[in-house]
Motif scaffolding. Structure first.
Motif, PDB file in Angstrom:
ATOM      1  N   ASN A  16      31.133  22.392  -2.908  1.00  0.00           N
ATOM      2  CA  ASN A  16      30.485  21.346  -3.700  1.00  0.00           C
ATOM      3  C   ASN A  16      31.302  20.991  -4.942  1.00  0.00           C
ATOM      4  O   ASN A  16      31.378  19.812  -5.332  1.00  0.00           O
ATOM      5  N   GLU A  17      31.899  22.000  -5.568  1.00  0.00           N
ATOM      6  CA  GLU A  17      32.701  21.733  -6.765  1.00  0.00           C
ATOM      7  C   GLU A  17      33.963  20.945  -6.408  1.00  0.00           C
ATOM      8  O   GLU A  17      34.373  20.034  -7.143  1.00  0.00           O
ATOM      9  N   ILE A  18      34.593  21.288  -5.294  1.00  0.00           N
ATOM     10  CA  ILE A  18      35.790  20.541  -4.861  1.00  0.00           C
ATOM     11  C   ILE A  18      35.425  19.096  -4.541  1.00  0.00           C
ATOM     12  O   ILE A  18      36.136  18.147  -4.900  1.00  0.00           O
ATOM     13  N   LYS A  19      34.262  18.923  -3.868  1.00  0.00           N
ATOM     14  CA  LYS A  19      33.813  17.573  -3.534  1.00  0.00           C
ATOM     15  C   LYS A  19      33.533  16.769  -4.810  1.00  0.00           C
ATOM     16  O   LYS A  19      33.900  15.590  -4.912  1.00  0.00           O
ATOM     17  N   ALA A  20      32.898  17.414  -5.798  1.00  0.00           N
ATOM     18  CA  ALA A  20      32.614  16.725  -7.064  1.00  0.00           C
ATOM     19  C   ALA A  20      33.898  16.412  -7.824  1.00  0.00           C
ATOM     20  O   ALA A  20      34.030  15.335  -8.452  1.00  0.00           O
ATOM     21  N   LEU A  21      34.877  17.331  -7.759  1.00  0.00           N
ATOM     22  CA  LEU A  21      36.151  17.108  -8.447  1.00  0.00           C
ATOM     23  C   LEU A  21      36.897  15.923  -7.844  1.00  0.00           C
ATOM     24  O   LEU A  21      37.449  15.083  -8.561  1.00  0.00           O
ATOM     25  N   ILE A  22      36.878  15.852  -6.514  1.00  0.00           N
ATOM     26  CA  ILE A  22      37.557  14.734  -5.840  1.00  0.00           C
ATOM     27  C   ILE A  22      36.850  13.414  -6.154  1.00  0.00           C
ATOM     28  O   ILE A  22      37.487  12.366  -6.355  1.00  0.00           O
ATOM     29  N   LYS A  23      35.509  13.467  -6.213  1.00  0.00           N
ATOM     30  CA  LYS A  23      34.736  12.243  -6.415  1.00  0.00           C
ATOM     31  C   LYS A  23      34.833  11.736  -7.851  1.00  0.00           C
ATOM     32  O   LYS A  23      35.007  10.531  -8.089  1.00  0.00           O
ATOM     33  N   HIS A  24      34.737  12.651  -8.825  1.00  0.00           N
ATOM     34  CA  HIS A  24      34.691  12.227 -10.227  1.00  0.00           C
ATOM     35  C   HIS A  24      36.013  12.403 -10.963  1.00  0.00           C
ATOM     36  O   HIS A  24      36.198  11.847 -12.049  1.00  0.00           O
ATOM     37  N   GLY A  25      36.901  13.203 -10.393  1.00  0.00           N
ATOM     38  CA  GLY A  25      38.182  13.426 -11.050  1.00  0.00           C
ATOM     39  C   GLY A  25      38.080  14.382 -12.219  1.00  0.00           C
ATOM     40  O   GLY A  25      37.042  14.990 -12.477  1.00  0.00           O
ATOM     41  N   VAL A  26      39.186  14.502 -12.956  1.00  0.00           N
ATOM     42  CA  VAL A  26      39.249  15.405 -14.113  1.00  0.00           C
ATOM     43  C   VAL A  26      38.610  14.731 -15.315  1.00  0.00           C
ATOM     44  O   VAL A  26      38.856  13.551 -15.594  1.00  0.00           O
ATOM     45  N   GLU A  27      37.762  15.496 -16.010  1.00  0.00           N
ATOM     46  CA  GLU A  27      37.091  14.959 -17.190  1.00  0.00           C
ATOM     47  C   GLU A  27      38.129  14.616 -18.260  1.00  0.00           C
ATOM     48  O   GLU A  27      39.121  15.325 -18.445  1.00  0.00           O
ATOM     49  N   GLN A  28      37.888  13.534 -18.929  1.00  0.00           N
ATOM     50  CA  GLN A  28      38.843  13.070 -19.942  1.00  0.00           C
ATOM     51  C   GLN A  28      39.011  14.119 -21.040  1.00  0.00           C
ATOM     52  O   GLN A  28      38.061  14.700 -21.528  1.00  0.00           O
ATOM     53  N   GLY A  29      40.233  14.373 -21.395  1.00  0.00           N
ATOM     54  CA  GLY A  29      40.542  15.350 -22.436  1.00  0.00           C
ATOM     55  C   GLY A  29      40.803  16.741 -21.905  1.00  0.00           C
ATOM     56  O   GLY A  29      41.072  17.654 -22.674  1.00  0.00           O
ATOM     57  N   LYS A  30      40.720  16.907 -20.592  1.00  0.00           N
ATOM     58  CA  LYS A  30      40.964  18.206 -19.969  1.00  0.00           C
ATOM     59  C   LYS A  30      42.136  18.103 -19.011  1.00  0.00           C
ATOM     60  O   LYS A  30      42.398  17.040 -18.439  1.00  0.00           O
ATOM     61  N   LEU A  69      43.946  19.516 -15.428  1.00  0.00           N
ATOM     62  CA  LEU A  69      43.451  19.886 -14.107  1.00  0.00           C
ATOM     63  C   LEU A  69      43.151  21.383 -14.035  1.00  0.00           C
ATOM     64  O   LEU A  69      42.144  21.811 -13.463  1.00  0.00           O
ATOM     65  N   PHE A  70      44.016  22.181 -14.644  1.00  0.00           N
ATOM     66  CA  PHE A  70      43.820  23.634 -14.632  1.00  0.00           C
ATOM     67  C   PHE A  70      42.517  24.006 -15.340  1.00  0.00           C
ATOM     68  O   PHE A  70      41.755  24.856 -14.862  1.00  0.00           O
ATOM     69  N   GLU A  71      42.242  23.381 -16.502  1.00  0.00           N
ATOM     70  CA  GLU A  71      41.009  23.669 -17.246  1.00  0.00           C
ATOM     71  C   GLU A  71      39.770  23.250 -16.449  1.00  0.00           C
ATOM     72  O   GLU A  71      38.755  23.950 -16.433  1.00  0.00           O
ATOM     73  N   GLU A  72      39.888  22.091 -15.783  1.00  0.00           N
ATOM     74  CA  GLU A  72      38.768  21.607 -14.976  1.00  0.00           C
ATOM     75  C   GLU A  72      38.463  22.574 -13.836  1.00  0.00           C
ATOM     76  O   GLU A  72      37.296  22.915 -13.570  1.00  0.00           O
ATOM     77  N   ILE A  73      39.528  23.013 -13.168  1.00  0.00           N
ATOM     78  CA  ILE A  73      39.342  23.948 -12.060  1.00  0.00           C
ATOM     79  C   ILE A  73      38.769  25.272 -12.560  1.00  0.00           C
ATOM     80  O   ILE A  73      37.858  25.852 -11.952  1.00  0.00           O
ATOM     81  N   ARG A  74      39.304  25.767 -13.681  1.00  0.00           N
ATOM     82  CA  ARG A  74      38.822  27.033 -14.230  1.00  0.00           C
ATOM     83  C   ARG A  74      37.335  26.942 -14.591  1.00  0.00           C
ATOM     84  O   ARG A  74      36.552  27.851 -14.312  1.00  0.00           O
TER      85      ARG A  74
END
Length: 517
Positions: A247-261, A263-268
């Motif tokens: 679900n987290e991977i699906k949400a990451l693909i759908k919404h992308g990386v939050e602004q100001g973060k 990719l590594f921080e988003e995944i962590r």
């Protein structure tokens, strides 16, 4: 406000897509993943039953009983069995009484006879299982040479009897006479000796088997309970982990990386979120461990009981183990519904659990066939186990989700259709009841009016009756008065007539007097 049937259908469809993912992951991790890695099911189960030992092939016998199974199939060899101890022989001969005839015999001529022959005892495979002959024949020899199976008899009886049944030997005819007549055998003594021997051998073997199987059931049951409990706990946590990551991977693909973060921080951050959800499931995993432990122990016991009557292949052993916990959860849901569910909803959830059990069981039974088919392709042979488990697990998960969807839809249709019909019927019934009540009110009012009129009529009738009674009394008085008046009138008339006659007579006398003047 409750959703309409159309809205419910849409909700059920969305839930189907979600359940497909969860069911597929649960099946691959559970029955077709962890179970394959943690359990090594075998034909006949973990404990050898008498039925399997006597009637089935070696594949249905537990590993620890393989030597005993092989020994039970070996040809009888008297030299492998221990002989009767001299002390036992001396004890039997000492009284100098022949056990079959009852006659006094010189102890020198007496011999110890096995009432149930050694060959017959050895040929009974149940005895091999009871006395673990794979480790040697000493225990079997000790039982066979027990005094309960021995009789001191004359060598003239023992030599021709050999390994025959004593009663059958007694009925043999030689030169026109039975052995019983020739040797003067006592029927009662022979029958008593045979019954004593057979009862002792049966009782001793049964007790030895009960002790053996009870210990093995406790040991293997505890092992199955621990493994099944661990599998259930790990399965729940892994299921939560995999679903969370998906679900987290699906949400990451759908919404992308939050602004100001980055990719590594988003995944962590998302991994931390998944780990927190998994940790929250630990109490539930402990509960599942307890339920799995009970299921593992009971499935081991149930497999043993079934194999007392029929020989179950290892796939059926797996079905029993995997299906029992599902059945336990389903019937618990139906019979003891949680506080937040109505009995109707609990039945719905219980049927969905039962559907998953059925689909998983069919998948387990078909897995061997699918594995064989995949193995027929040489380039897939090394991964046949993995592919068959993944394929059957995926299909089982999808079918379970679809079956759950159909059950939900069925209950939705039932509830809505039932509610509409029920409300219509309630309204119609209410109207009928209202009309009936109105009719009753009118009838009651009319009855009350009639009662009131009847009561008034009774009062009038009572008044009329009183008047008639008074009139009658007055009429009676009038009649009496009239009768009295009539009587007085008659008397008065009579007096008047007499007076008139007197006056006329006086008048005539006066006229006569006047004429004389």
């Amino acid at each position: 406000m409750e959703p309409t049937l159309t809205e419910l259908k849409e909700q059920r469809l969305q839930k189907l897509f979600s359940d497909c993912q969860q069911q597929v992951i649960a099946q691959i991790i559970g029955p077709f993943g962890l179970s394959t890695a943690m359990f090594e099911d075998r034909n006949g189960g973990n404990v050898t039953t008498v039925h399997n030992f006597e009637n089935a092939s070696a594949d249905y016998v537990a590993e620890k009983d393989q030597k005993t199974y092989a020994a039970s199939r070996e040809r009888y060899d008297r030299s492998k069995l221990k002989d009767i101890k001299q002390s036992v022989k001396d004890k039997l001969k000492a009284p100098g009484i022949d056990g079959y005839t009852g006659k006094q015999v010189d102890p020198v001529h007496l011999e110890a006879d096995h009432v149930t022959a050694l060959k017959k005892i050895y040929g009974d495979r149940k005895n091999h299982l009871a006395y673990n002959t794979g480790e040697g024949l000493d225990r079997l020899s000790d039982v066979a040479n027990n005094t309960e199976n021995l009789v001191a008899t004359h060598r003239d009886v023992n030599n021709p009897k050999r390994a025959k049944d004593i009663l059958e030997f007694a009925d043999e005819v030689i030169d026109g006479k039975t052995q019983a007549d020739r040797l003067e055998l006592d029927p009662e003594r022979m029958r008593a000796a045979k019954e004593r021997s057979e009862d002792f051998l049966e009782r001793t073997a049964n007790r030895a088997i009960r002790v053996k199987q009870t210990g093995e059931l406790l040991k293997t049951g505890a092992n199955q309970a621990a493994q099944m409990g661990m599998r259930q706990a790990l399965g729940m946590l892994l299921n939560e982990l995999v679903n969370g990551l998906f679900n987290e991977i699906k949400a990451l693909i759908k919404h992308g990386v939050e602004q100001g973060k980055t990719l590594f921080e988003e995944i962590r951050q998302r991994l931390v979120s998944v780990a927190e959800r998994v940790l929250k499931k630990i109490p539930d995993a402990v509960s599942q461990m307890f339920q799995g432990g009970i299921s593992g122990f009971m499935s081991n016991l149930l497999t043993f009981v079934l194999n007392e009557f029929l020989s179950t292949a290892k796939r059926f052993v797996t079905v029993i183990r995997e299906g029992l916990i599902g059945l336990f959860r389903a019937f618990k849901m139906i019979l003891f519904p949680p506080a937040h569910l109505t009995p109707d909803q609990a039945l719905q959830e219980g049927l969905k659990l039962l559907g998953t059990v059925v689909v998983s069981s069919v998948g387990i039974l078909l897995q061997e066939t699918v594995k064989t088919f995949i193995s027929s392709m040489a380039f897939l042979l090394p991964v046949a186990d993995i592919l068959s488990s993944a394929l059957i697990g995926t299909l089982s998960g999808l079918l379970s989700a679809f079956l759950a969807y159909q059950i939900d839809c069925m209950f939705d249709r039932y509830r809505h259709g039932y509610d509409e019909r029920f409300m219509d019927e309630l309204i119609a019934d209410s109207r009928r009841r209202e009309e009936f009540a109105q009719g009753l009110v009118e009838l009651s009012e009319s009855s009350l009016r009639n009662v009131s009129a009847f009561n008034h009529s009774i009062i009038l009738y009572q008044g009329i009756g009183q008047t008639l009674a008074d009139s009658g009394r007055m009429a009676d008085a009038t009649l009496v008065s009239l009768e009295q008046t009539v009587s007085e009138t008659r008397e008065q008339v009579a007096k008047s007539v007499a007076m008139i006659e007197y006056i006329e007579s006086s008048q005539r006398d006066i006229e006569d007097f006047l004429e004389l003047l």
